[in-house]
Design a protein around this motif. Structure first.
Motif, PDB file in Angstrom:
ATOM      1  N   LYS A   1     150.496  85.242   8.870  1.00  0.00           N
ATOM      2  CA  LYS A   1     151.044  86.593   8.757  1.00  0.00           C
ATOM      3  C   LYS A   1     150.020  87.598   8.234  1.00  0.00           C
ATOM      4  O   LYS A   1     149.580  87.501   7.098  1.00  0.00           O
ATOM      5  N   ALA A   2     149.668  88.537   9.089  1.00  0.00           N
ATOM      6  CA  ALA A   2     148.739  89.589   8.692  1.00  0.00           C
ATOM      7  C   ALA A   2     149.157  90.877   9.379  1.00  0.00           C
ATOM      8  O   ALA A   2     149.640  90.856  10.515  1.00  0.00           O
ATOM      9  N   ALA A   3     149.004  91.994   8.687  1.00  0.00           N
ATOM     10  CA  ALA A   3     149.410  93.273   9.265  1.00  0.00           C
ATOM     11  C   ALA A   3     148.514  94.388   8.745  1.00  0.00           C
ATOM     12  O   ALA A   3     147.794  94.233   7.750  1.00  0.00           O
ATOM     13  N   LEU A   4     148.585  95.502   9.455  1.00  0.00           N
ATOM     14  CA  LEU A   4     147.799  96.689   9.110  1.00  0.00           C
ATOM     15  C   LEU A   4     148.736  97.697   8.434  1.00  0.00           C
ATOM     16  O   LEU A   4     149.851  97.920   8.915  1.00  0.00           O
TER      17      LEU A   4
ATOM     18  N   GLN B   1     137.827  97.200  11.931  1.00  0.00           N
ATOM     19  CA  GLN B   1     137.861  96.172  12.965  1.00  0.00           C
ATOM     20  C   GLN B   1     137.140  94.897  12.512  1.00  0.00           C
ATOM     21  O   GLN B   1     137.562  93.785  12.805  1.00  0.00           O
TER      22      GLN B   1
ATOM     23  N   ILE C   1     139.920  88.484   9.081  1.00  0.00           N
ATOM     24  CA  ILE C   1     141.297  88.047   8.787  1.00  0.00           C
ATOM     25  C   ILE C   1     141.770  87.090   9.871  1.00  0.00           C
ATOM     26  O   ILE C   1     142.331  86.032   9.594  1.00  0.00           O
ATOM     27  N   GLN C   2     141.507  87.446  11.117  1.00  0.00           N
ATOM     28  CA  GLN C   2     142.021  86.604  12.200  1.00  0.00           C
ATOM     29  C   GLN C   2     141.346  85.239  12.239  1.00  0.00           C
ATOM     30  O   GLN C   2     141.979  84.251  12.621  1.00  0.00           O
TER      31      GLN C   2
ATOM     32  N   SER D   1     139.417  93.076  10.363  1.00  0.00           N
ATOM     33  CA  SER D   1     140.455  92.466  11.186  1.00  0.00           C
ATOM     34  C   SER D   1     139.966  91.136  11.771  1.00  0.00           C
ATOM     35  O   SER D   1     140.687  90.140  11.790  1.00  0.00           O
TER      36      SER D   1
ATOM     37  N   GLU E   1     146.888  98.953  17.105  1.00  0.00           N
ATOM     38  CA  GLU E   1     147.054  97.730  17.897  1.00  0.00           C
ATOM     39  C   GLU E   1     145.742  97.321  18.570  1.00  0.00           C
ATOM     40  O   GLU E   1     145.503  96.149  18.821  1.00  0.00           O
TER      41      GLU E   1
ATOM     42  N   ARG F   1     150.377  86.006   3.120  1.00  0.00           N
ATOM     43  CA  ARG F   1     150.330  87.176   3.994  1.00  0.00           C
ATOM     44  C   ARG F   1     149.213  88.118   3.574  1.00  0.00           C
ATOM     45  O   ARG F   1     148.903  88.240   2.391  1.00  0.00           O
TER      46      ARG F   1
ATOM     47  N   LEU G   1     145.545  93.971  15.005  1.00  0.00           N
ATOM     48  CA  LEU G   1     146.554  93.636  13.992  1.00  0.00           C
ATOM     49  C   LEU G   1     147.737  94.577  14.170  1.00  0.00           C
ATOM     50  O   LEU G   1     147.541  95.789  14.310  1.00  0.00           O
TER      51      LEU G   1
ATOM     52  N   TYR H   1     143.305  83.503   9.849  1.00  0.00           N
ATOM     53  CA  TYR H   1     144.740  83.691   9.930  1.00  0.00           C
ATOM     54  C   TYR H   1     145.384  83.447  11.266  1.00  0.00           C
ATOM     55  O   TYR H   1     146.466  83.929  11.520  1.00  0.00           O
TER      56      TYR H   1
END
Ligand SMILES: Nc1ncnc2c1ncn2[C@@H]1O[C@H](COP(=O)(O)OP(=O)(O)OP(=O)(O)O)[C@@H](O)[C@H]1O
Ligand SMILES: [Mg+2]
Length: 187
Positions: free
Chosen positions: A118-121, A104, A110-111, A107, A141, A88, A145, A114
């Motif tokens: 599982k990835a979150a801010l 950004q 990461i994407q 992000s 959003e 994660r 993320l 990923y």
């Protein structure tokens, strides 16, 4: 579980949250290994100079949780290696629109690693009951993320923890970190 904190921008709070998450898990009886991939070695120094219950990870050892602190450079191999290894990923950002916009780029990186994982801010240094604190999740959003429900406030005791470790945290700070930690290991 391997958790990586990242942001291509410096000073977002990657090291602070890496260590505090480690302290919270160690306090709950878990064996925690920290991998410091930043050549500034702030996390290493922090662990050497305070009592945290967190170990500097040693290759071949097994930990309940491995936490990776990364440098603020997206082009660095250390960031890409960490993203490959992680279960994660937590993108740490201050609740400032400018910082979020520069996040950004992180992000997107990461994407790329990923898709579907599982990835979150996580918002750090949030001042409660401000317009920014209220508006950030919606703005978050838009960078692609999902923001964690928990946010980390701006508190002096997190700076004191660099000198004194986990015990420097007062009860509200400790509670905040425990809640964030729980969300990070379960989202
Ligand atoms: N929630 C917080 N409340 C108060 N101070 C904070 C908080 N989070 C981070 N800081 C402070 O902000 C500064 C930068 O934090 P930190 O070193 O964790 O960021 P970083 O993302 O690891 O930076 P770098 O990219 O340079 O490695 C430090 O002085 C730290 O004590
Ligand atoms: Mg750092």
């Amino acid at each position: 579980m391997t958790i990586v904190f990242c942001n291509g921008k410096g000073g977002a709070g990657k090291t602070t949250l890496s260590i505090l998450l480690g302290c919270a898990l160690a306090d709950a009886g878990r064996r925690v290994g920290l991998i410091d991939r930043d050549s500034q070695k702030t996390a290493t120094r922090w662990l050497q100079e305070t009592e945290s219950g967190v170990e500097l990870a040693v290759a071949g050892e097994t930990y309940d949780a491995t936490i990776i602190d990364t440098p603020p450079r997206l082009e660095s191999d250390a960031v890409h290696q960490s993203l490959r290894e992680a279960d994660r990923v937590v993108l740490v950002s201050s609740p400032s629109p400018a910082d979020l916009w520069t996040s950004q780029e992180t992000s997107k990186v990461i994407q790329n690693h990923y898709r579907g994982k599982k990835a979150a801010l996580l918002f750090n240094q949030v001042q409660r009951n401000t317009t920014l604190a209220r508006e950030m999740p919606r703005l978050g959003e838009r960078i692609g993320l999902a923001p964690l429900k928990c946010q980390v406030g701006r508190r002096q005791s997190y700076q004191h923890a660099m000198l004194l470790g986990w015990k420097a945290l007062d009860a509200p700070a400790r509670e905040e970190i425990l809640q964030v930690s729980l969300e990070i290991i379960t989202f």
